[in-house]
Design a protein around this motif. Sequence first.
Motif, short mmCIF file in Angstrom:
data_model
loop_
_atom_site.label_atom_id
_atom_site.label_comp_id
_atom_site.label_asym_id
_atom_site.label_seq_id
_atom_site.Cartn_x
_atom_site.Cartn_y
_atom_site.Cartn_z
N ARG A 24 -3.09 2.72 14.93
CA ARG A 24 -2.02 3.08 13.99
C ARG A 24 -2.15 4.54 13.55
NH1 ARG A 24 -1.77 0.07 9.24
NH2 ARG A 24 0.42 0.52 9.07
N TYR A 77 -1.44 6.56 2.33
CA TYR A 77 -1.04 5.76 1.17
C TYR A 77 -1.40 4.29 1.39
CZ TYR A 77 2.13 2.98 -1.67
OH TYR A 77 2.64 2.03 -2.50
N GLN A 78 -1.10 3.79 2.59
CA GLN A 78 -1.38 2.38 2.86
C GLN A 78 -2.87 2.09 2.78
OE1 GLN A 78 0.37 1.23 6.58
NE2 GLN A 78 2.43 1.16 5.75
N TYR A 79 -3.68 2.97 3.35
CA TYR A 79 -5.13 2.72 3.32
C TYR A 79 -5.69 2.91 1.92
CZ TYR A 79 -5.83 2.06 8.31
OH TYR A 79 -5.81 1.56 9.57
N PHE A 84 -4.07 2.53 -1.08
CA PHE A 84 -3.63 1.63 -2.14
C PHE A 84 -3.33 0.21 -1.68
CE2 PHE A 84 -2.43 5.88 -3.60
CZ PHE A 84 -3.19 5.90 -4.76
N LYS A 85 -2.93 0.04 -0.42
CA LYS A 85 -2.50 -1.29 -0.02
C LYS A 85 -3.66 -2.18 0.36
CE LYS A 85 1.82 -1.00 -0.72
NZ LYS A 85 2.19 -1.59 -2.00
N SER A 86 -4.64 -1.63 1.07
CA SER A 86 -5.79 -2.48 1.38
C SER A 86 -6.97 -2.01 0.53
CB SER A 86 -6.13 -2.43 2.87
OG SER A 86 -6.13 -1.12 3.34
N LEU A 87 -7.77 -2.95 0.12
CA LEU A 87 -8.91 -2.62 -0.73
C LEU A 87 -10.01 -2.02 0.14
CD1 LEU A 87 -8.93 -5.94 -2.71
CD2 LEU A 87 -8.40 -3.72 -3.67
N THR A 135 -10.71 0.75 1.48
CA THR A 135 -10.55 1.71 2.55
C THR A 135 -10.23 3.09 1.99
OG1 THR A 135 -8.32 0.87 2.77
CG2 THR A 135 -9.88 0.22 4.45
N ASP A 178 -0.17 -1.83 -6.79
CA ASP A 178 -0.77 -0.48 -6.79
C ASP A 178 -1.16 -0.10 -8.22
OD1 ASP A 178 -0.03 -0.54 -4.22
OD2 ASP A 178 1.36 1.15 -4.30
N LYS A 223 -4.09 -2.34 -9.50
CA LYS A 223 -5.40 -2.00 -8.95
C LYS A 223 -5.91 -0.70 -9.58
CE LYS A 223 -4.58 -4.09 -4.45
NZ LYS A 223 -4.07 -3.74 -3.11
N ILE A 237 -3.52 -7.28 5.87
CA ILE A 237 -3.64 -6.52 7.13
C ILE A 237 -3.00 -7.30 8.27
CG2 ILE A 237 -5.28 -5.64 8.84
CD1 ILE A 237 -7.24 -5.13 6.59
N GLN A 247 -5.02 -5.30 17.26
CA GLN A 247 -4.99 -4.20 16.30
C GLN A 247 -5.45 -4.68 14.93
OE1 GLN A 247 -4.64 -1.06 16.26
NE2 GLN A 247 -4.15 -0.64 14.12
N ASN A 291 -13.15 -2.40 8.63
CA ASN A 291 -13.29 -2.41 7.17
C ASN A 291 -14.61 -2.99 6.71
OD1 ASN A 291 -10.87 -1.27 6.76
ND2 ASN A 291 -9.81 -3.11 6.12
#
Lengths: 299, 419
Positions: free
Chosen positions: A70, A258-260, A262-265, A267, B85, B88, B381, B410, B418
């Motif tokens: 990605r 942004y996705q890494y 805020f969206k996934s923890l 990262t 967002d 968190k 994900i 992927q 992660n």
Amino acid sequence: MNRKYSRKKLQEAGQGYFFMSPTLFVLACFILGPIFYAVFLSFHNVRLLGETAYNFVGFANYERVFDDRRALIALWNTFKYVIIVVPSQTILAIILAATLNAGMKGEKFFRIVYFLPTLTSSAVLTLIFMWMYNREGLINFGLESIGLPTYDFIGDPNIALTAIMIMNIWATAPFFMVIYLAALQDIPDSLYEAAELDGAGPIRKFWSITVPHLKPITSFVVIMGIIGTFQLFDQSYIFSGGSGGPDNSTLTVVLLIYQYAFKSLDTMGYATAIAFMLAIVILVATLLQRKFSKEENLY
Amino acid sequence: MKKKWMVSFSAMALLAGGALAGCSSDNGGGDSSSGDEGSKTEITLAGWGGNPTEQDLLQQTLDDFEEQNPDIDVKLEVIADQYMDVMKTRLIGGEGPDVFYLDAFEAPALIETGVLEPLDDYVTEEFDVEDFETPLLEAFQQDGVTYGFPKDYSTLALFYNKTMFEEAGVEVPTTWEEMMEVSEALTGDGVYGYGVAPELARQYFVAESLGGSVVEDNMANFGSDEVIEALQPIIDQHNVAKTSAQPSEVGASSGGDMFGQQRAAMVLEGNWNIPYLEETFPELEYGTAEVPTINGEKGTMAFTVSYVMNAASEKKEASWKLIEYLTGKEGMETWTSKGFALPTRKSVAEKLGYADDELRGSLVAGAEYATVWSNGTNLPIITNNFNNQFVSAFLGDRPLDEALKEAEEQANSEIEANN
């Protein structure tokens, strides 16, 4: 050298720093601090939520970019976007400025009309364009009425990025047009008059006088364009609802960050590594551009 | 001279001190001391906004609570956009609210970080945990510990356009095959039989209908043959039979919009669609039915949200009282009384009689066999990668198996990176 700092001089310097202290403090707190923190984060696996933990991983976050499909797609999309949008908007801006400067009728009116898109916020602009790009929207309606095929601009991965490009070229070119317009008016008329005496036509005058005189401005416009386009975020965010879809076609580097982040923890470290790499890419692109144009007198 | 220096020095110190305080996140102590005046405890409740009527209902529920607990003040904070967002970020900064909404989809990952307070020790006999629909409650449990109580839920049901069904002379489908058939009869000039949402949140139960599993051991597994086989009809209906479309293909913004504009005769939507249609398309004649069976098995999705407590909260007793009231029999009855959301307590559902409601009956019926939209910490994900590739298969750009296998790979490489 035997330079002695007298009491008076020290006091003066102290006063100077004192007066600067609010600015220095703000800079340190909101600009330098975050930059160093980001660099620090990019070398760690970070867990911020819950129990904060920093786990030093060296360059692992940077290496990860090359295994991340990605990230590569995002880079490629961004690159395509820059390569197409920057020249297009620059050329469009020159053409718009040149026509406005030619002294035609209703010049002021057109200047206002051309400049209008710049005044709208990009978020609003995107929403308006999404409405026009809609399957049943204005653009498809127009295409249909002149017998051209219609597109699913928002849902089709092959077209979504192009749709954003068109929108952005249309929205940013006028801003650079104004800059060009100001520069055009600085070119002395005597040059054109002399060229005319030598028998130069309008096209020759444009190429031999206007374009070379605009070189420093072009350099500025291109650099600003590169920085702006590399940072493409809001349009693709709104366009795809934050996902970078359809099929990763509108995924840009900043959107991925942004996705890494805020969206996934967990990262955040990886996100800062990509951000840092983006900063380096922009820096290199800018330096290259400056080297090629050799015009540094503007900044 | 000396004096001048003193003045400027102290001014500087003041300035720096003030700015430092602004920078740090440590001034949270300020809020808690507000409890000193009188004996009132102020707790904050954060959630996302709903429509005005829904907001009024929540306010009414909170007013009732405050009346019963005069020593507690509830401050409602509505976070309009990017809820998770914001949440968190605030939790990281130590500025989280005492009680807040949490979607089941996000729950496992958030529970794992330890920012949520386990609620089992607070629960009393009177609260009656048994009363909750089990699958909905399980979405907020990890290792047998409960971290939140579901405030409401919605399942998906089949919304069908009565007028169009009458004109086409077809019956409401009860099996997936029947649905394909009637779609054929209902499709015509710019109108599609079935409005479909090609995303995992809506297709999860379809994907698992043939015994496959989308998530296994917290890893993506949707590239398996069973899942691909189960999803193939969705793709075929769109590309071969051409009797279905996604909202963007007809210029609609959502399934509900597509249905309301009469561009689709059937959609699978949830409870939220009922007030939406009522407000936006009041003329529409429609009905609801249970989701058609696949291979004779009933299935649907359930979406639920709970109230959870911030583990860092300094007012846990008061916070629990609030959660207890909001998810308790009385509070839930007020909150769900207007039918914007369905009650997660069996007793409340019974009392309000939604099972017999003409429109909501089929939604309530789905609660028994619904798949709750929540599965492990990596679901975000997995979903992201699934949606990305599923769309390209849906649009006919590439075969489904190839698209899903690549997406699975992927997703799993992202998950591994992660860890």
